[in-house]
Design a protein around this motif. Structure first.
Motif, short mmCIF file in Angstrom:
data_model
loop_
_atom_site.label_atom_id
_atom_site.label_comp_id
_atom_site.label_asym_id
_atom_site.label_seq_id
_atom_site.Cartn_x
_atom_site.Cartn_y
_atom_site.Cartn_z
N PRO A 1 1.01 -1.32 0.13
CA PRO A 1 -0.08 -0.35 0.23
C PRO A 1 0.86 1.27 0.30
O PRO A 1 2.08 1.02 0.29
CB PRO A 1 -0.75 -0.20 1.29
CG PRO A 1 -0.66 -1.83 1.48
CD PRO A 1 0.53 -2.12 1.15
N ALA A 2 0.13 2.33 -0.39
CA ALA A 2 1.26 3.49 -0.82
C ALA A 2 1.72 3.91 0.25
O ALA A 2 2.96 4.26 0.70
CB ALA A 2 -0.06 4.55 -1.22
N ARG A 3 1.34 4.36 1.59
CA ARG A 3 1.80 4.53 2.35
C ARG A 3 2.76 3.86 3.72
O ARG A 3 3.48 3.56 4.31
CB ARG A 3 0.67 4.60 3.86
CG ARG A 3 0.09 3.09 4.50
CD ARG A 3 -1.39 3.91 5.75
NE ARG A 3 -2.26 4.97 5.20
CZ ARG A 3 -3.40 5.53 5.81
NH1 ARG A 3 -2.91 5.28 6.74
NH2 ARG A 3 -4.02 5.70 5.41
N GLU A 4 2.69 1.85 3.30
CA GLU A 4 3.73 1.12 3.83
C GLU A 4 5.07 1.61 2.88
O GLU A 4 6.35 1.06 3.25
CB GLU A 4 3.20 -0.30 3.49
CG GLU A 4 2.18 -0.53 4.40
CD GLU A 4 2.18 -1.93 4.56
OE1 GLU A 4 2.58 -2.84 3.64
OE2 GLU A 4 0.45 -1.92 4.63
N ALA A 5 4.62 1.71 1.77
CA ALA A 5 5.77 1.85 0.39
C ALA A 5 6.03 3.60 0.77
O ALA A 5 7.83 3.46 0.67
CB ALA A 5 5.44 2.04 -0.46
N GLU A 6 5.69 4.62 1.23
CA GLU A 6 6.70 5.86 2.00
C GLU A 6 7.22 5.64 3.24
O GLU A 6 8.30 5.87 3.26
CB GLU A 6 5.02 6.84 2.09
CG GLU A 6 5.32 6.95 0.80
CD GLU A 6 5.96 8.22 -0.05
OE1 GLU A 6 6.60 9.15 0.44
OE2 GLU A 6 6.83 7.06 -1.05
N TRP A 7 6.60 5.16 3.88
CA TRP A 7 7.10 4.15 5.55
C TRP A 7 8.55 3.91 4.68
O TRP A 7 9.86 3.76 5.66
CB TRP A 7 5.87 3.64 6.41
CG TRP A 7 5.97 4.04 7.16
CD1 TRP A 7 4.26 4.20 7.29
CD2 TRP A 7 5.76 5.23 8.66
NE1 TRP A 7 3.81 4.45 8.64
CE2 TRP A 7 4.72 5.14 9.19
CE3 TRP A 7 7.41 4.95 9.00
CZ2 TRP A 7 5.06 5.99 10.43
CZ3 TRP A 7 7.65 5.94 10.36
CH2 TRP A 7 6.07 6.96 10.71
N ALA A 8 8.55 2.96 4.45
CA ALA A 8 10.05 2.11 3.82
C ALA A 8 10.33 3.36 3.27
O ALA A 8 12.29 2.70 3.40
CB ALA A 8 9.56 0.75 2.30
N ALA A 9 10.46 3.45 3.07
CA ALA A 9 11.39 5.16 1.64
C ALA A 9 12.08 5.51 2.85
O ALA A 9 13.23 6.02 3.18
CB ALA A 9 11.19 5.52 0.43
N LEU A 10 10.98 5.94 4.28
CA LEU A 10 11.60 6.59 5.53
C LEU A 10 12.39 6.14 5.75
O LEU A 10 14.06 6.58 6.20
CB LEU A 10 10.53 8.02 5.62
CG LEU A 10 10.67 8.49 7.00
CD1 LEU A 10 11.34 10.18 6.92
CD2 LEU A 10 9.51 8.49 7.67
N LYS A 11 11.86 4.58 6.05
CA LYS A 11 13.65 3.68 7.16
C LYS A 11 14.84 4.11 6.47
O LYS A 11 15.25 4.17 7.90
CB LYS A 11 12.39 2.72 7.18
CG LYS A 11 13.45 1.55 8.14
CD LYS A 11 12.96 2.55 9.76
CE LYS A 11 13.79 1.37 10.88
NZ LYS A 11 15.27 1.42 10.74
N LYS A 12 14.71 4.22 5.17
CA LYS A 12 15.94 3.59 4.10
C LYS A 12 16.72 5.41 5.00
O LYS A 12 18.05 5.08 4.85
CB LYS A 12 16.08 3.55 2.77
CG LYS A 12 15.13 2.17 2.90
CD LYS A 12 15.53 1.94 0.92
CE LYS A 12 14.87 0.44 0.99
NZ LYS A 12 15.27 -0.16 -0.72
#
Length: 267
Positions: free
Chosen positions: A7-18
Motif C-alpha cells: 500500500p502507498a503509505r507502507e511504501a512511503e514508510w519504507a522509503a523514509l526508514k531507508k
C-alpha cells in the motif's frame, strides 16, 4: 510469480526508514574538514563564546520579532492552501503519487532556500562579513524549516514547536552516539505528539535551554568557517559553508516532518 504491491503509505514508510538508516549510519563517519585544522591556530580563543552568544541572540530575535517578517517572503496562506489541496487529493485516492506531492513541495522550497543561503554566504564572504551574517543565516534556516512544516501541515509558532525546531537544527550537527540518541528522542517526541493539539505538542520543554544547546552546536560546527568568512575575498570559502550546513539541517528537518505526517495519517 507476482508480488503483492505494498500500500502507498507502507511504501512511503519504507522509503523514509531507508533515509533514517543512512542518516544514523553516517553518525560516526563524518570528519572535521581539513581546512578547520589548518585554521585552528589562527582562531581567537574568545570567538567560540562570541559565536554562542550571537546565535542565542539571533534565535531569540527571530522567534520573538522575526516570524511575521519571514512569513512575508513565502506567502503562508498559499502554502497552507497547497497542503489542503494535497490532503484532499490523498483523501480521494491514497496513492504514492498523491502522498509524494507533500514531499515534492517540501523539496522545491528546500532547493530555493539552499540557493539563497549559498549566494548570501558567499556574497558576505567576499566583503569579509562573518559574525554579522549570523542573524541572517539563522533567519534563513528558520524560514526553510517553517516552509517545510507548512508543506506537511504543521505549525511553528508555539513555544513547543519552536523547541522541536531547535532540536531539528541541532541533531544533524551531532555525531556518534549523541546523534543516535538525539534522533531516537525526536522519534519518541513525534509519536507522543500525534494526537495532541499544536499548543499541547512538545509542551513543557525549556525553550531557553533548547536555544542555548542549539546555539552551541552551530557555534561549534561553524567556528572556523565564520572566522574565515570575516576575511575579505578569502571569506567566500567560509560563506559557502552556509549552504553546506543549510542542506544538512533541512534534509534532516524534512525527514522528521515526513515522519510526523506519516504517523498522523496512520492513526
Amino acid at each position: 510469480m507476482r508480488f503483492r504491491r505494498k500500500p502507498a503509505r507502507e511504501a512511503e514508510w519504507a522509503a523514509l526508514k531507508k533515509q533514517e538508516d543512512r542518516f544514523l549510519l553516517n553518525a560516526g563517519k563524518e570528519r572535521q574538514p581539513v581546512l578547520n585544522r589548518q585554521l585552528e591556530r589562527f582562531v581567537p580563543d574568545r570567538l567560540s563564546s562570541t559565536l554562542d552568544l550571537a546565535f542565542c541572540k539571533a534565535f531569540e530575535l527571530v522567534f520573538e520579532k522575526g516570524t511575521g517578517v519571514i512569513e512575508k517572503t513565502y506567502h503562508k496562506e498559499n502554502r497552507e492552501m497547497a497542503y489542503k489541496v494535497n490532503a484532499y487529493a490523498v483523501g480521494l485516492k491514497e496513492s504514492r503519487k498523491n502522498l509524494k506531492a507533500f514531499s515534492k513541495n517540501a523539496k522545491n522550497s528546500k532547493a530555493v532556500n539552499l540557493l539563497a543561503s549559498g549566494a548570501s554566504g558567499m556574497g558576505l564572504g567576499v566583503l569579509g562579513i562573518g559574525l554579522p551574517d549570523i542573524p541572517l543565516f539563522t533567519g534563513m534556516i528558520l524560514k526553510a524549516i517553517y516552509e517545510l512544516a507548512l508543506s506537511y501541515g504543521f505549525t511553528y509558532d508555539t513555544a513547543g514547536e519552536q523547541c522541536f525546531i531547535l532540536r531539528l537544527i541541532r541533531t544533524p550537527l551531532l555525531s556518534g552516539e549523541e546523534r543516535i540518541m538525539a534522533d531516537e528522542g525526536l522519534n519518541r517526541m513525534i509519536t507522543g505528539s500525534v494526537s495532541l493539539s499544536p499548543d499541547q505538542a512538545f509542551a513543557g520543554l525549556d525553550k531557553k535551554e533548547e536555544i542555548r544547546l542549539t546555539a552551541e552546536a552551530l557555534s561549534h560546527e561553524l567556528l572556523y568557517m565564520k572566522f574565515l568568512q570575516g576575511i575579505p575575498v578569502a571569506g567566500v570559502i567560509g560563506g559557502m559553508y552556509d549552504a553546506v550546513y543549510m542542506k544538512k539541517i533541512t534534509d534532516y528537518a524534512e525527514m522528521k516532518y515526513k515522519r510526523r505526517f506519516l504517523e498522523r495519517i496512520c492513526r
